[in-house]
Design an enzyme around this catalytic site. Structure first.
Site, PDB file in Angstrom:
ATOM      1  N   ARG A  25       0.821  -1.206  -0.047  1.00 43.01           N
ATOM      2  CA  ARG A  25      -0.026  -0.075   0.095  1.00 43.01           C
ATOM      3  C   ARG A  25       0.767   1.190   0.248  1.00 43.01           C
ATOM      4  O   ARG A  25       0.295   2.334   0.570  1.00 43.01           O
ATOM      5  CB  ARG A  25      -0.864  -0.150   1.311  1.00 43.01           C
ATOM      6  N   ARG A  29      -3.583   6.600   1.013  1.00 48.88           N
ATOM      7  CA  ARG A  29      -4.045   7.642   1.706  1.00 48.88           C
ATOM      8  C   ARG A  29      -2.928   8.395   2.656  1.00 48.88           C
ATOM      9  O   ARG A  29      -3.390   9.500   2.919  1.00 48.88           O
ATOM     10  CB  ARG A  29      -5.431   7.374   2.316  1.00 48.88           C
ATOM     11  N   ARG A  38      -6.540  11.352  -6.088  1.00 46.59           N
ATOM     12  CA  ARG A  38      -7.600  10.535  -6.026  1.00 46.59           C
ATOM     13  C   ARG A  38      -9.052  11.585  -6.113  1.00 46.59           C
ATOM     14  O   ARG A  38     -10.068  11.259  -6.904  1.00 46.59           O
ATOM     15  CB  ARG A  38      -7.986   9.749  -4.580  1.00 46.59           C
ATOM     16  N   ASP A  75      -6.749  -2.827  -7.477  1.00 46.02           N
ATOM     17  CA  ASP A  75      -7.207  -3.415  -6.266  1.00 46.02           C
ATOM     18  C   ASP A  75      -7.568  -5.133  -6.579  1.00 46.02           C
ATOM     19  O   ASP A  75      -8.143  -5.361  -7.764  1.00 46.02           O
ATOM     20  CB  ASP A  75      -8.668  -2.689  -5.912  1.00 46.02           C
ATOM     21  N   TYR A 152     -14.960 -11.990  -0.286  1.00 45.09           N
ATOM     22  CA  TYR A 152     -15.672 -10.733  -0.661  1.00 45.09           C
ATOM     23  C   TYR A 152     -16.703 -10.770  -1.636  1.00 45.09           C
ATOM     24  O   TYR A 152     -17.800 -10.316  -1.495  1.00 45.09           O
ATOM     25  CB  TYR A 152     -14.462  -9.751  -1.157  1.00 45.09           C
TER      26      TYR A 152
HETATM   27  O1  1CP Z   1       0.225   0.420  -3.297  1.00 45.86           O
HETATM   28  C1  1CP Z   1      -0.378  -0.612  -3.248  1.00 45.86           C
HETATM   29  O2  1CP Z   1       0.019  -1.769  -2.453  1.00 45.86           O
HETATM   30  C2  1CP Z   1      -1.049  -1.036  -4.507  1.00 45.86           C
HETATM   31  C3  1CP Z   1      -2.594  -1.146  -4.649  1.00 45.86           C
HETATM   32  C4  1CP Z   1      -3.522  -1.982  -3.692  1.00 45.86           C
HETATM   33  C5  1CP Z   1      -3.215  -3.365  -3.478  1.00 45.86           C
HETATM   34  C6  1CP Z   1      -2.082  -4.442  -3.683  1.00 45.86           C
HETATM   35  C7  1CP Z   1      -4.540  -1.628  -3.393  1.00 45.86           C
HETATM   36  C8  1CP Z   1      -5.094  -0.060  -3.352  1.00 45.86           C
HETATM   37  N1  1CP Z   1      -5.304  -2.440  -2.726  1.00 45.86           N
HETATM   38  C9  1CP Z   1      -4.418  -3.777  -2.616  1.00 45.86           C
HETATM   39  C10 1CP Z   1      -4.781  -5.120  -2.519  1.00 45.86           C
HETATM   40  C11 1CP Z   1      -5.961  -5.348  -1.584  1.00 45.86           C
HETATM   41  N2  1CP Z   1      -7.293  -4.724  -1.642  1.00 45.86           N
HETATM   42  C12 1CP Z   1      -6.070  -6.279  -0.716  1.00 45.86           C
HETATM   43  C13 1CP Z   1      -4.996  -7.342  -0.260  1.00 45.86           C
HETATM   44  C14 1CP Z   1      -4.236  -6.700   0.665  1.00 45.86           C
HETATM   45  C15 1CP Z   1      -4.597  -6.388   2.170  1.00 45.86           C
HETATM   46  O3  1CP Z   1      -4.982  -7.394   2.773  1.00 45.86           O
HETATM   47  O4  1CP Z   1      -4.518  -5.317   2.527  1.00 45.86           O
HETATM   48  C16 1CP Z   1      -7.554  -6.492   0.068  1.00 45.86           C
HETATM   49  C17 1CP Z   1      -7.773  -7.424   0.973  1.00 45.86           C
HETATM   50  C18 1CP Z   1      -7.844  -5.371  -0.765  1.00 45.86           C
HETATM   51  C19 1CP Z   1      -9.585  -5.094  -0.504  1.00 45.86           C
HETATM   52  C20 1CP Z   1      -9.778  -3.476  -0.049  1.00 45.86           C
HETATM   53  N3  1CP Z   1      -9.591  -2.652  -1.034  1.00 45.86           N
HETATM   54  C21 1CP Z   1      -9.949  -3.446   1.043  1.00 45.86           C
HETATM   55  C22 1CP Z   1      -9.827  -3.923   2.273  1.00 45.86           C
HETATM   56  C23 1CP Z   1     -11.394  -4.118   2.625  1.00 45.86           C
HETATM   57  C24 1CP Z   1     -11.472  -4.985   4.025  1.00 45.86           C
HETATM   58  O5  1CP Z   1     -11.780  -6.130   3.942  1.00 45.86           O
HETATM   59  O6  1CP Z   1     -11.378  -4.338   4.917  1.00 45.86           O
HETATM   60  C25 1CP Z   1      -9.866  -1.790   1.113  1.00 45.86           C
HETATM   61  C26 1CP Z   1     -10.086  -0.769   2.097  1.00 45.86           C
HETATM   62  C27 1CP Z   1      -9.805  -1.308  -0.373  1.00 45.86           C
HETATM   63  C28 1CP Z   1      -9.523  -0.085  -1.051  1.00 45.86           C
HETATM   64  C29 1CP Z   1      -8.213   0.192  -1.351  1.00 45.86           C
HETATM   65  N4  1CP Z   1      -7.361  -0.547  -2.074  1.00 45.86           N
HETATM   66  C30 1CP Z   1      -6.101   0.216  -2.520  1.00 45.86           C
HETATM   67  C31 1CP Z   1      -6.074   1.646  -1.604  1.00 45.86           C
HETATM   68  C32 1CP Z   1      -5.147   2.417  -1.758  1.00 45.86           C
HETATM   69  C33 1CP Z   1      -7.418   1.553  -0.975  1.00 45.86           C
HETATM   70  C34 1CP Z   1      -7.916   2.632  -0.268  1.00 45.86           C
HETATM   71  C35 1CP Z   1      -8.778   3.325  -0.832  1.00 45.86           C
HETATM   72  C36 1CP Z   1      -8.924   4.892  -1.009  1.00 45.86           C
HETATM   73  O7  1CP Z   1      -8.282   5.572  -1.711  1.00 45.86           O
HETATM   74  O8  1CP Z   1     -10.038   5.259  -0.208  1.00 45.86           O
END
Ligand code: 1CP
Length: 343
Positions: A25, A29, A38, A75, A152
């Site tokens: 990540r 944010r 964003r 994502d 999911y």
């Molecule tokens: O920088 C990076 O790592 C690249 C981008 C990336 C990756 C690899 C994002 C952007 N998401 C992911 C993987 C991801 N997404 C996972 C696997 C890793 C982990 O366990 O964290 C999972 C479970 C998700 C699903 C997801 N997407 C969640 C989690 C939901 C939950 O179960 O609580 C969330 C909050 C997101 C949104 C998201 N994805 C990425 C970002 C930066 C964000 C936040 C969104 C925003 O800007 O508000």
């Protein structure tokens, strides 16, 4: 060997005093420039599907910190959307999807050959990044592992214990397995296209692998991951793969070999001395600083980073966190971390 990128050297098995480093990540944010881009895109999904802006947020942490690797901004939930699930994000809460609770939910799904229509912008982002990244930076593509993505798609949201997915797995195994198979096949095509577009490494995120135990872990975390890696490597024999079966506990042992991964990413619960003895023997290990230290910083961060680096320096290691960096992290702490590891 010397002009080979640092991350690729670790993934090929080389031990180094100063390991390559990137953060899960790392585009996100906690960075003001991410929040600005964003906002420009409108919302998170519009950002994912806008190749210029998605490439821009991918590049931001590279410009600011000079990480050794860059992970495509996208994502794991884009695959469900490409397969026909509804997907939206509720501000402050997280993702929401249409749910799959029985065979009728599967009937509405598209096939693996239909996904590119939705996912083409992601391949465009990869192409831009392959052009624009500094030549020493390795580009990592990624996808969710089938079990995590299925949790999911079944629950329609993130769940603390993955109960709806376990209920379908136990109550209607035919539907559950059809879903796992569909995600597995779609993920192979998705990652293949990322590699064709220029991704040099791929990572599979199985964030909820730890809630599968015993035989269920072998069937639904290990086996689909193995199928994806086997097929990708038959198409791209030199492609390095990082597997992250988060919270797998003792199931981490032998996992990389069993699935054919070049690197095993470990979560914060794993003791690094134990990892050096039990996991690094099989190849590269990635991890595993506690992301909380990126919020609190200071000497505690620097000394813990050095402890992890030193415990794993006898074998191939990619320095990373044990899970994603959180929005409340202080970007200044990334400099403390990099100074500690690289000095
Ligand atoms: O920088 C990076 O790592 C690249 C981008 C990336 C990756 C690899 C994002 C952007 N998401 C992911 C993987 C991801 N997404 C996972 C696997 C890793 C982990 O366990 O964290 C999972 C479970 C998700 C699903 C997801 N997407 C969640 C989690 C939901 C939950 O179960 O609580 C969330 C909050 C997101 C949104 C998201 N994805 C990425 C970002 C930066 C964000 C936040 C969104 C925003 O800007 O508000």
């Amino acid at each position: 060997m010397t002009d080979k990128k640092k991350l690729l050297r670790s993934l090929a098995g080389e031990a180094m005093d100063v390991p390559p480093v990137w953060l899960m990540r790392q585009a996100g944010r906690y960075l003001p420039e991410y929040r600005a881009t964003r906002a420009q895109a409108g919302d998170f999904l519009s950002l994912c599907y806008n190749p210029e802006l998605a490439a821009e947020v991918t590049l931001q942490p590279i410009r600011r910190f000079g990480f050794d690797a860059s992970i495509l901004f996208a994502d794991i939930l884009l695959i469900p959307q490409a397969l026909g699930a509804d997907l939206w994000f509720v501000t402050g809460e997280g993702p929401r999807l249409s749910t799959i609770t029985d065979a009728s939910g599967m009937a509405g799904m598209k096939t693996k050959d239909d996904i590119h229509e939705t996912l083409n912008p992601i391949y465009e982002t990869v192409k831009i990044l392959a052009e624009e990244l500094p030549k020493e930076t390795t580009l990592i593509g990624f996808a969710g592992a089938p079990w995590t993505v299925a949790t999911y798609m079944i629950a329609g949201r993130g769940t603390p214990d993955q109960a709806p997915a376990h209920a379908l797995r136990e109550g209607d195994p035919a539907t559950f397995e059809a879903l796992i198979d569909l995600i597995t096949d779609a993920t192979i095509e998705y990652l293949d296209m990322q590699v064709q577009a220029g991704a040099e490494v791929v990572k599979l995120f199985d964030s909820w692998a730890g809630s599968l135990k015993g035989e269920a872990f072998d069937k639904y975390a290990l086996a689909p991951t193995k199928k994806i890696i086997t097929e990708l490597k038959s198409r791209h024999p030199d492609l390095p793969v990082i597997a992250f079966p988060r919270e797998a506990g003792e199931k981490y042992i032998g996992f990389a070999d069993a699935v054919g991964a070049d690197c095993l990413a470990i979560d914060t619960s794993v003791d690094v001395t134990w990892a050096a003895q039990n996991l690094q023997v099989a190849g590269c290990v990635q991890g595993n600083l506690d992301p909380k230290l990126m919020v609190t910083g200071g000497e505690a961060l620097a000394s813990e980073a050095r402890r992890i680096r030193d415990a794993l320096k006898g074998g191939p290691h990619v320095f990373n966190l044990g899970h994603g960096i959180t929005p409340d992290a202080d970007p200044e702490n990334v400099h403390i971390l990099l100074d500690a590891i690289r000095s």
